[in-house]
Design a protein around this motif. Structure first.
Motif, PDB file in Angstrom:
ATOM      1  N   CYS A   1       5.905   4.158   8.344  1.00 56.36           N
ATOM      2  CA  CYS A   1       5.964   3.483   7.119  1.00 56.36           C
ATOM      3  C   CYS A   1       7.271   2.561   7.064  1.00 56.36           C
ATOM      4  CB  CYS A   1       5.453   4.123   6.106  1.00 56.36           C
ATOM      5  SG  CYS A   1       7.039   5.314   5.475  1.00 56.36           S
TER       6      CYS A   1
ATOM      7  N   ALA B   1      -1.147   4.797   7.339  1.00 59.75           N
ATOM      8  CA  ALA B   1       0.060   3.668   7.157  1.00 59.75           C
ATOM      9  C   ALA B   1       0.290   2.716   8.315  1.00 59.75           C
ATOM     10  CB  ALA B   1       1.192   4.495   6.768  1.00 59.75           C
TER      11      ALA B   1
ATOM     12  N   VAL C   1       0.849  -1.297   0.024  1.00 61.87           N
ATOM     13  CA  VAL C   1      -0.023  -0.042  -0.113  1.00 61.87           C
ATOM     14  C   VAL C   1       1.159   1.227   0.208  1.00 61.87           C
ATOM     15  CG1 VAL C   1      -1.681   1.293   1.235  1.00 61.87           C
ATOM     16  CG2 VAL C   1      -1.964  -1.012   1.057  1.00 61.87           C
ATOM     17  N   GLY C   2       0.656   2.111  -0.962  1.00 61.55           N
ATOM     18  CA  GLY C   2       1.584   3.405  -1.168  1.00 61.55           C
ATOM     19  C   GLY C   2       0.601   4.497  -0.986  1.00 61.55           C
ATOM     20  N   PHE C   3       1.277   5.707  -0.258  1.00 64.13           N
ATOM     21  CA  PHE C   3       0.578   7.009  -0.276  1.00 64.13           C
ATOM     22  C   PHE C   3       1.496   8.189  -0.907  1.00 64.13           C
ATOM     23  CE2 PHE C   3      -0.047   3.923   3.148  1.00 64.13           C
ATOM     24  CZ  PHE C   3      -1.362   4.195   3.549  1.00 64.13           C
TER      25      PHE C   3
ATOM     26  N   THR D   1       4.492  -0.816   3.486  1.00 67.66           N
ATOM     27  CA  THR D   1       3.814   0.546   3.052  1.00 67.66           C
ATOM     28  C   THR D   1       4.802   1.475   2.731  1.00 67.66           C
ATOM     29  OG1 THR D   1       4.094   1.372   5.557  1.00 67.66           O
ATOM     30  CG2 THR D   1       1.938   0.627   4.958  1.00 67.66           C
TER      31      THR D   1
ATOM     32  N   VAL E   1      -2.271   0.004   8.094  1.00 73.15           N
ATOM     33  CA  VAL E   1      -1.764  -0.869   7.162  1.00 73.15           C
ATOM     34  C   VAL E   1      -0.733  -1.895   7.791  1.00 73.15           C
ATOM     35  CG1 VAL E   1      -1.146  -1.170   4.689  1.00 73.15           C
ATOM     36  CG2 VAL E   1      -2.611   0.408   5.242  1.00 73.15           C
ATOM     37  N   ARG E   2       0.044  -1.269   8.435  1.00 72.19           N
ATOM     38  CA  ARG E   2       1.328  -1.976   8.788  1.00 72.19           C
ATOM     39  C   ARG E   2       0.718  -2.852   9.961  1.00 72.19           C
ATOM     40  NH1 ARG E   2       5.942   2.148  10.501  1.00 72.19           N
ATOM     41  NH2 ARG E   2       7.266   0.079  10.504  1.00 72.19           N
TER      42      ARG E   2
END
Length: 532
Positions: A105, A77, A61-63, A87, A80-81
């Motif tokens: 991240c 993030a 998953v990227g931001f 991330t 998600v982690r």
């Protein structure tokens, strides 16, 4: 891999919320990854909510974040982690503060990311080593931060070879009010408060005109276009070629772009206007330009390193208006050369020169800029809450006024410009100038006459006023609608601006920050903000 990207939304009401325009970094990266066979989906929070059930199944998953959206990106993030998913965050803020980002991240992609991210995905699939990826920051096996050497900016040839961003990867892309198109990266100037130079460099790299025209062809029926370039007019020969190509191929949607005031000149020293360029802009469909005027204070323009004067601002507004192009003036208030008189001076200047819409934001020291480095060294930051670094909040100690005076002065300048009286004056004068056209329209267009009762009813319901223009547009031929829209757009934008200011000052977050600034300077500044 199943890869998901997120462009977070800044907390609170923001001047950019209604634009519904995604930045183009993620759609570009998404296309490059999709072409390699990866499953890519992009969530832009201003367009659609994030599907956390979908994220929970992702492999990466990227931001993409700005300074103001970084806290939201960090919070997401972290969630998600906690799911055990790697991330990565990119953008200008984390480029210059990678250690901060690595606390939230797994990876940071610094500066231009189109190659770095592809190589990171290869590393996660076991095809290369993290240590070999330029522009990447991460933690080593011992938990220590590692910052690989910077990746040099891409060359003109590399940039020209990049594909167009794939907007279809964005969930809710159908809601976009404008199609965003980028034609070049970089800016040859060096404004003191701008992070573009440190992020992309001063070497401007441009896409081939034919590629831009092909992208415009792809979106021929999607409506208005916004050219996302930091400065649309850099090489005038190239700009003219693009505009001529648009005209010759009938690719003339209503379009807008950012450009400097000096773009109107053929010879700035003599003041001779570039009538050829202005004519091409009008003929190709330009409806509005967004100009970084920055200040009406000559001393402020000098310290901003703007390389323009107040005359340039005045002349550019007049020139654009002579060619039927609206002007959105962007001003940055609160420089060390600005006293408390700057607010009324700026609002009065904008009204006197009939700038159509304005953006009065406070000077913000964005990490990566010379301004940020100077303000930090001088100990003048008021807060490290990055979510407040959006131009709506005073986050520094100004030199010639209190933070509260800067905050309230900016609000009152906006309220002065976006007053109901000014909007009504523009509406009445527009109706008066176009009265014969309006009367003919009502006489000829039976469909419009039939919709008038519904239009009148919906106009009385605040939550449904946005439907009114859609109804009118559907009842009119295209050319009639374009003329009516041109007549109404500025008064309606003025009313929207007034409503935005009122909403901003009333939200709890804004009230709390105003109280904080008030406490910094004592009881003599306790008068509530006026938005009348």
């Amino acid at each position: 891999m199943k890869i998901r990207f997120i462009e977070p939304r800044a907390p609170g009401l923001n001047v950019f919320d209604r634009a519904l325009l995604p930045r183009l970094g993620l759609p570009l990266l998404g296309r490059l990854l999709a072409e390699r066979g990866h499953d890519v989906r992009i969530y832009v929070e201003t367009l659609a909510p994030v599907d956390w059930a979908d994220l929970a199944q992702a492999d990466l998953v990227g931001f993409s974040s700005t300074t103001a959206t970084t806290p939201t990106a960090y919070e997401m993030a972290g969630r998600v982690r906690d799911l055990g998913i790697p991330t990565v965050i990119g953008g200008s803020h984390v480029t210059f503060l990678p250690d901060e980002a690595l606390a939230h991240c797994d990876f940071v992609v610094r500066r231009e990311g189109q190659v770095t991210l592809l190589e990171l995905v290869d590393a996660l699939e076991g095809r290369t080593d993290l240590a070999h990826i330029a522009g990447l920051s991460y933690h080593d096996a011992a938990g220590q931060p590692v910052h690989n050497p910077d990746r040099p900016p891409c060359t003109q040839e590399q940039f020209a070879a990049l594909p167009a961003p794939d907007l279809r990867l964005i969930v809710g892309h159908e809601r976009m009010t404008n199609v965003p198109i980028m034609t070049q990266w970089g800016c040859p100037y060096a404004c003191d408060f701008c992070a573009v130079i440190r992020m992309f460099g001063r070497l401007v790299r441009a896409r081939p005109v034919e590629d831009v025209l092909a992208e415009l062809e792809m979106y021929r029926d999607r409506g208005a276009v916004f050219f996302y370039d930091d400065n649309f007019v850099v090489d005038k020969t190239r700009t003219r070629a693009l505009l001529r190509g648009m005209i010759e191929r009938g690719l003339t949607p209503p379009w807008s772009a950012q450009m400097r005031a000096g773009a109107v000149y053929k010879d700035k020293r003599s003041g001779e206007l570039d009538h050829e360029l202005l004519g091409l802009m009008r003929a190709s469909g330009c409806t509005m330009v967004y100009c970084g005027f920055e200040s009406v204070n000559p001393d402020t323009l000098t310290i901003y390193n703007k390389h323009q004067d107040v005359r340039d601002i005045r002349e550019s507004v007049r020139a654009f208006h002579d060619y039927g192009i609206h002007v959105h003036g962007m001003f940055v208030l609160g420089a060390d050369t600005d006293g408390v008189g700057i607010f009324r001076r700026t609002a009065d200047f904008a009204l006197r020169n009939e700038i159509d819409t304005v953006q009065f934001l406070m000077l913000i020291p964005i990490p990566g800029t010379p301004l940020y480095e100077r303000v930090v060294e001088q100990g003048r930051l008021l807060t490290n809450d990055w979510s407040l670094y959006d131009g709506h909040h005073c986050v520094t100690q100004p030199a010639l006024m209190s933070p509260y005076e800067l905050q309230m002065g900016t609000i009152r300048a906006m309220a002065r410009f976006y007053s109901a009286r000014q909007a009504l004056r523009l509406l009445v004068s527009g109706v008066a100038r176009n009265l014969p056209f309006l009367l003919k329209l009502l006489w000829r267009e039976r469909g419009l006459r039939l919709q008038l009762p519904r239009v009148a009813l919906l106009s009385l319901i605040p939550t449904r006023r946005s439907e009114v223009l859609d109804i009118i547009r559907g009842a009119l031929p295209r050319e009639s609608w374009k003329r009516l829209q041109d007549m109404l757009v500025v008064p309606l934008l003025r009313l929207y601006g007034r409503n935005h200011i009122r909403q901003w000052t009333r939200q709890a977050r804004s009230r709390a920050y105003l109280d904080y600034l008030r406490r910094l300077v004592g009881p003599r500044h306790r008068r509530a903000p006026s938005t009348s």
